[in-house]
Design a protein around this motif. Structure first.
Motif, short mmCIF file in Angstrom:
data_model
loop_
_atom_site.label_atom_id
_atom_site.label_comp_id
_atom_site.label_asym_id
_atom_site.label_seq_id
_atom_site.Cartn_x
_atom_site.Cartn_y
_atom_site.Cartn_z
N ASP A 38 -4.03 2.21 10.55
CA ASP A 38 -2.73 1.65 10.16
C ASP A 38 -2.13 2.48 9.03
OD1 ASP A 38 -2.28 -1.59 11.06
OD2 ASP A 38 -4.24 -0.69 11.38
N ALA A 39 -0.85 2.75 9.12
CA ALA A 39 -0.14 3.42 8.03
C ALA A 39 1.20 2.70 7.85
CB ALA A 39 0.11 4.89 8.36
N VAL A 40 1.38 2.13 6.69
CA VAL A 40 2.63 1.43 6.43
C VAL A 40 3.65 2.48 6.02
CG1 VAL A 40 3.77 -0.36 5.07
CG2 VAL A 40 1.37 -0.64 5.74
N SER A 41 4.69 2.62 6.82
CA SER A 41 5.68 3.67 6.58
C SER A 41 6.18 3.61 5.14
CB SER A 41 6.83 3.47 7.57
OG SER A 41 7.90 4.29 7.21
N GLY A 42 6.11 4.74 4.44
CA GLY A 42 6.60 4.78 3.06
C GLY A 42 5.50 4.63 2.03
N ILE A 43 4.30 4.21 2.46
CA ILE A 43 3.17 4.15 1.51
C ILE A 43 2.52 5.53 1.49
CG2 ILE A 43 0.90 3.13 1.02
CD1 ILE A 43 2.81 0.95 0.72
N HIS A 44 2.50 6.13 0.33
CA HIS A 44 1.91 7.47 0.20
C HIS A 44 0.78 7.45 -0.81
CE1 HIS A 44 4.70 9.53 2.80
NE2 HIS A 44 5.63 8.73 2.31
N MET B 297 -5.29 -9.31 8.85
CA MET B 297 -5.51 -7.91 9.24
C MET B 297 -4.20 -7.18 9.53
SD MET B 297 -8.91 -7.29 9.95
CE MET B 297 -9.17 -6.50 11.54
N ARG B 298 -3.11 -7.89 9.56
CA ARG B 298 -1.86 -7.29 10.03
C ARG B 298 -0.73 -7.48 9.03
NH1 ARG B 298 -4.82 -4.79 12.49
NH2 ARG B 298 -5.43 -4.98 14.64
N VAL B 299 -0.06 -6.36 8.71
CA VAL B 299 1.06 -6.40 7.77
C VAL B 299 2.36 -6.43 8.57
CG1 VAL B 299 2.03 -5.27 5.72
CG2 VAL B 299 -0.34 -4.80 6.41
N ASP B 300 2.87 -7.60 8.89
CA ASP B 300 4.03 -7.72 9.77
C ASP B 300 3.80 -6.92 11.05
OD1 ASP B 300 6.55 -8.42 10.70
OD2 ASP B 300 7.49 -6.65 9.81
N GLY B 301 2.65 -7.15 11.65
CA GLY B 301 2.35 -6.46 12.90
C GLY B 301 1.34 -5.34 12.69
N ASN B 302 1.04 -4.67 13.80
CA ASN B 302 0.07 -3.56 13.78
C ASN B 302 0.82 -2.29 13.39
OD1 ASN B 302 -1.59 -1.34 14.76
ND2 ASN B 302 -2.80 -2.88 15.83
N LYS B 303 0.31 -1.63 12.37
CA LYS B 303 1.02 -0.47 11.82
C LYS B 303 0.34 0.85 12.19
CE LYS B 303 4.48 -2.38 9.50
NZ LYS B 303 4.66 -3.58 10.32
N LYS B 304 -0.34 0.87 13.33
CA LYS B 304 -0.99 2.12 13.73
C LYS B 304 -0.04 3.06 14.45
CE LYS B 304 -5.66 0.26 13.81
NZ LYS B 304 -5.35 -1.18 13.84
N GLY B 305 1.22 2.71 14.50
CA GLY B 305 2.18 3.59 15.18
C GLY B 305 2.26 4.97 14.55
N ILE B 306 2.47 5.96 15.42
CA ILE B 306 2.79 7.31 14.93
C ILE B 306 4.28 7.32 14.60
CG2 ILE B 306 2.83 9.77 15.57
CD1 ILE B 306 -0.01 8.53 15.19
N PHE B 307 5.00 6.40 15.28
CA PHE B 307 6.39 6.13 14.92
C PHE B 307 6.46 4.69 14.42
CE2 PHE B 307 6.47 9.40 18.15
CZ PHE B 307 7.37 10.32 17.64
#
Ligand code: GCB
Length: 580
Positions: A490-496, A543-553
């Motif tokens: 999982d990668a939350v977009s914008g978290i670096h 286990m989920r931050v507003d859904g599954n964040k394993k997207g590449i997009f």
């Protein structure tokens, strides 16, 4: 089942648009199928009902929901008239003008019913009752116990028990249980003598046989067309020949058309010359060792839920080309026919999966017969698509269970029997004790989902690499092709994070680099499909931050850091002969 078509002999009328709608309860209310709904809501069809309203009741609904549409249409005497639903999740009952027409089970395949004896020229009332409940006997499988029971050690648990134990869906799968009339509804007409089904077998030498099942038993006439040019003509069931056919290739698709004709019916069936098979530890497309670069996906988007969104499909294929992917899996259910048509046209390879996810010891006895039916129906619907290069029987069943082999081998044989092209068949597995797996290596291609570094050894990519390496060494001994059908973080977009810690875009990137370093060492690994193409909605949980964040997009299709890595990596990996 043929996709509905508008042509010189067939009319197709869409019933998509705004329908009347009411949420129901756990008991079926037959009145809602016979009479106009009282104080209905308005909802768009096709789309899931869950996200269309700013109302939690729609999001969390459990049980029946009612749809109604009034329509008039010019009736042509002597015409067979068919009402067709692309997909209604998960089961439904359809009434027209107060009369029951059909009941259908399963949320991802089309069904149709003749209505010429039941329609009026003016003011028809079409009513659909939809049930979104899942359990051990449905596909996908739902749990029948409430996980909140785990909190039963609370001192005051008894007082909250009644509230906690309310009936709701407990999916045994990781995607939101979006339901409703998810795909298009139409009416089409044919002559009374009509073409029921078409099966095309074309091999790369140029031989093509078109079988056509007709209602009257008459033999259909066949023309093989390239554009407007007729290349060969004959009758259904005969071998016809196209000299030096242009093959359907990945990224360079070429489609021919079989025009199938009866005196008063006609159907244009697209097909291609292409061949798929496994040989040793290779996966061959048109005789060349293919390497799968791509994703597991979902039919999932804002507002539509699991409802068809053709603009989004176009965008997704375009993003796949941008990132240099060549394939995806229809995880975890059959996708719309429109998406498969698009992949035929765009030259994308598809692994088509039955809606069998969440299977375990408790469900095996209850799903077997239905699983056979839904698998046969899927292959029957999709058999002519050149884009489909493999069938997947299920995603992550309990394949260590003693029941697993006897459950899956008949399905494996059935898939081969139903498919006129005999494409390779797989079951996608994920077992920590993989040495005891009873299914994976019995398939034509071993397909593994793996999350070392995420669920197992979270954050520890060194341990993850070692564990992946051990697993590959084990599976190499079967001398069959293997694909990683899921791996991800999982990668939350914008978290670096400069230190590449979990949930950051950097960690997702480092994770893939580490895993690919291992996979690249093994020539029998014939593909990598990242989990997931895009972020998607799931059931709520810790286990989920507003859904599954394993997207590449992201869910709105913006690339994360790892997208640029894959774009670069896949540019350097050819579709064919990689590691050969
Ligand atoms: C899996 C499942 C997939 C999940 C994924 C995850 O193994 O096949 O449906 O979404 O893991 O992210 O946990």
């Amino acid at each position: 089942m043929l996709y509905p078509q508008l042509n010189e002999k067939r009319l197709k009328i869409s019933l998509d648009g705004i329908w009347s709608f009411l949420l129901g309860g756990e008991e079926l209310d037959e009145q809602c199928l016979r009479e106009p709904l009282k104080n209905p809501e308005r909802l768009y069809v096709p789309a899931s009902f869950n996200d269309q309203k700013a109302d939690k009741r729609f999001y969390e609904h459990y049980g029946w929901a009612y749809y109604q549409k009034r329509f008039s249409l010019p009736i042509e005497a002597g015409k067979r008239t068919v009402l067709r639903f692309g997909a209604v999740a998960h089961s439904c009952i359809v009434y027209l003008n107060g009369k029951e027409l059909i009941r259908h089970r399963g949320g991802f395949l089309p069904f149709e019913v003749e209505i010429q004896n039941d329609i009026k020229p003016v003011d028809n009332l079409l009513c659909v009752a939809v049930d979104n409940r899942i359990n051990y006997s449905t596909l996908p499988v739902g749990n029948e116990t409430n996980h909140a029971m785990f909190s039963s050690s609370l001192p005051d648990f008894e007082s909250v028990k009644k509230t906690v134990l309310k009936n709701k869906n407990y999916p045994n799968f990781d995607f939101f249980n979006y339901c409703g009339i998810n795909r298009s509804v139409c009416i089409y007409t044919t002559d009374e003598s009509y073409i029921q089904d078409i099966t095309v077998c074309a091999d790369i030498s140029g031989r093509v046989r078109v079988d056509a099942k007709t209602s009257c038993g008459e033999r259909a006439k066949i023309d093989i067309l390239s554009g407007d040019e007729i290349l060969a003509s004959g009758f259904a069931g005969e071998d016809l020949y196209v000299e030096s056919p242009v093959l359907w290739e990945i990224g360079k698709p070429f489609l021919y058309t079989a025009r199938v004709r009866l005196e008063n019916d006609c159907y244009y069936q697209k097909f291609a010359f292409r061949e798929v098979k496994t040989q040793g530890d290779s996966f061959l497309i048109n005789g060349k060792p293919f390497y799968f670069k791509g994703f597991g996906k979902h039919e999932d988007s804002e507002t539509h839920g699991r409802g068809i969104d053709e603009a989004l499909n176009v965008k997704d294929i375009s993003l796949m080309k941008w990132i240099n992917a060549n394939s995806f899996r229809t995880s975890h259910y059959p996708y719309s026919e429109e998406m498969l048509n698009l992949c035929d046209e765009e030259g994308i390879a598809v692994i088509a999966e039955a809606p069998a996810v969440g299977l375990n010891d408790k469900s095996y006895d209850k799903t077997f017969e239905y699983h056979k039916q839904v698998l046969a129906d899927m292959i029957n619907r999709d058999k002519n698509h050149p884009c489909i290069v493999m069938w997947s029987l299920a995603n992550e069943p309990d394949s260590v269970s003693e029941k697993a082999y006897d459950y899956f081998m008949p399905l494996y044989e059935l898939a081969h029997k139903c498919d006129p092209q005999s494409r390779p068949v797989t079951t996608v597995v994920c077992n920590n004790d993989y040495v005891k797996d009873r299914v994976a290596a019995a398939m034509d291609v071993i397909c593994i989902n793996r999350y070392y570094g995420w669920y197992i050894f979270p954050g520890d990519l060194d341990a993850a690499k070692q564990a992946m390496n051990e697993e590959m060494k084990h599976f190499e001994s079967f001398k069959k092709p293997l694909m990683i059908t899921e791996y991800g973080a999982d990668a939350v977009s914008g978290i670096h994070s400069a230190a590449s810690t979990m949930f950051s875009e950097e960690f997702q990137l480092e994770y893939y680099k580490a895993m690919n370093e291992v996979l690249d060492k093994y020539p029998f690994v014939v593909g990598e499909q990242a989990w997931n193409f895009a972020d998607f909605q799931t059931v709520q949980g810790t286990m989920r931050v507003d859904g599954n964040k394993k997207g590449i997009f992201t869910r709105d299709r913006r690339p994360k850091l790892a997208a640029h890595y894959f774009k670069n990596r896949w540019e350097g990996i050819p579709d064919f002969n990689y590691k050969r």
